[in-house]
Write a protein that holds these residues in place. Structure first.
Motif, PDB file in Angstrom:
ATOM      1  N   ARG A  13       0.802  -1.225   0.000  1.00  0.00           N
ATOM      2  CA  ARG A  13       0.000   0.000   0.000  1.00  0.00           C
ATOM      3  C   ARG A  13       0.841   1.283   0.000  1.00  0.00           C
ATOM      4  NH1 ARG A  13      -4.833  -1.893   4.044  1.00  0.00           N
ATOM      5  NH2 ARG A  13      -3.345  -3.446   4.694  1.00  0.00           N
ATOM      6  N   GLY A 103      -8.624  -2.077  -6.372  1.00  0.00           N
ATOM      7  CA  GLY A 103      -9.350  -2.366  -5.145  1.00  0.00           C
ATOM      8  C   GLY A 103      -8.464  -2.383  -3.915  1.00  0.00           C
ATOM      9  N   ALA A 104      -9.084  -2.565  -2.786  1.00  0.00           N
ATOM     10  CA  ALA A 104      -8.387  -2.534  -1.511  1.00  0.00           C
ATOM     11  C   ALA A 104      -7.905  -3.937  -1.158  1.00  0.00           C
ATOM     12  CB  ALA A 104      -9.319  -2.032  -0.426  1.00  0.00           C
ATOM     13  N   LEU A 105      -6.887  -3.976  -0.335  1.00  0.00           N
ATOM     14  CA  LEU A 105      -6.413  -5.252   0.192  1.00  0.00           C
ATOM     15  C   LEU A 105      -7.332  -5.641   1.338  1.00  0.00           C
ATOM     16  CD1 LEU A 105      -4.061  -7.316   0.102  1.00  0.00           C
ATOM     17  CD2 LEU A 105      -2.948  -5.914   1.835  1.00  0.00           C
ATOM     18  N   GLU A 106      -7.907  -6.831   1.233  1.00  0.00           N
ATOM     19  CA  GLU A 106      -8.851  -7.232   2.274  1.00  0.00           C
ATOM     20  C   GLU A 106      -8.111  -7.834   3.454  1.00  0.00           C
ATOM     21  OE1 GLU A 106     -11.998  -9.607   0.646  1.00  0.00           O
ATOM     22  OE2 GLU A 106     -12.218  -8.259  -1.057  1.00  0.00           O
ATOM     23  N   PRO A 107      -8.287  -7.231   4.623  1.00  0.00           N
ATOM     24  CA  PRO A 107      -7.517  -7.672   5.803  1.00  0.00           C
ATOM     25  C   PRO A 107      -7.879  -9.076   6.242  1.00  0.00           C
ATOM     26  CG  PRO A 107      -9.138  -5.991   6.397  1.00  0.00           C
ATOM     27  CD  PRO A 107      -9.161  -6.095   4.914  1.00  0.00           C
ATOM     28  N   SER A 108      -9.041  -9.586   5.826  1.00  0.00           N
ATOM     29  CA  SER A 108      -9.481 -10.890   6.280  1.00  0.00           C
ATOM     30  C   SER A 108      -8.881 -12.033   5.475  1.00  0.00           C
ATOM     31  CB  SER A 108     -11.006 -10.974   6.192  1.00  0.00           C
ATOM     32  OG  SER A 108     -11.405 -10.748   4.861  1.00  0.00           O
ATOM     33  N   ASN A 109      -8.128 -11.699   4.439  1.00  0.00           N
ATOM     34  CA  ASN A 109      -7.582 -12.754   3.607  1.00  0.00           C
ATOM     35  C   ASN A 109      -6.674 -13.685   4.426  1.00  0.00           C
ATOM     36  OD1 ASN A 109      -5.939 -14.243   1.732  1.00  0.00           O
ATOM     37  ND2 ASN A 109      -6.624 -12.826   0.157  1.00  0.00           N
TER      38      ASN A 109
END
Ligand SMILES: [Zn+2]
Ligand SMILES: [Zn+2]
Length: 111
Positions: A13, A103-109
């Motif tokens: 990011r 898109g955004a990086l999904e923290p739940s990955n």
């Protein structure tokens, strides 16, 4: 495709960008250069107008590699995390945006 502003970033990011207006043509490319660069079976890219593209942050961390002998092909990447990033075609008329960098990086990955 859709109108509006689309943002994207690299994995760490540090580098973020925005695309306004039309998202251009969506294309899968299976050529050997794209396979080598992405390390996968094909590259999925969007082609947008340079006037619709802007770096938001981290432009100084954008590395670029121009393949010798290639007429258009280049690659761009975050010098910190190595993620693929958009690059300006040599013609200067098109920005090639790796579709997966949007898109955004999904923290739940879980990975
Ligand atoms: Zn990064
Ligand atoms: Zn290709």
């Amino acid at each position: 495709m859709s109108e509006g502003v689309v943002t994207g970033s690299c994995l760490c990011r540090r580098v973020t960008y925005a695309i306004s207006g039309n998202l251009g043509v969506f294309q899968y490319c299976h050529c050997s250069r794209c396979r080598k660069f992405t390390g996968s079976a094909f590259a999925a890219n969007l082609f947008v107008s340079p006037s619709d593209f802007a770096w938001l942050t981290g432009e100084s961390s954008v590395g670029r590699y121009v393949l010798e002998g290639a007429r258009h092909f280049a690659t761009s990447f975050c010098t910190n995390c190595g993620s693929s990033l958009p690059w300006l075609a040599r013609s200067g008329r098109t920005v090639v945006v790796p579709a997966g960098s949007r898109g955004a990086l999904e923290p739940s990955n879980p990975l």
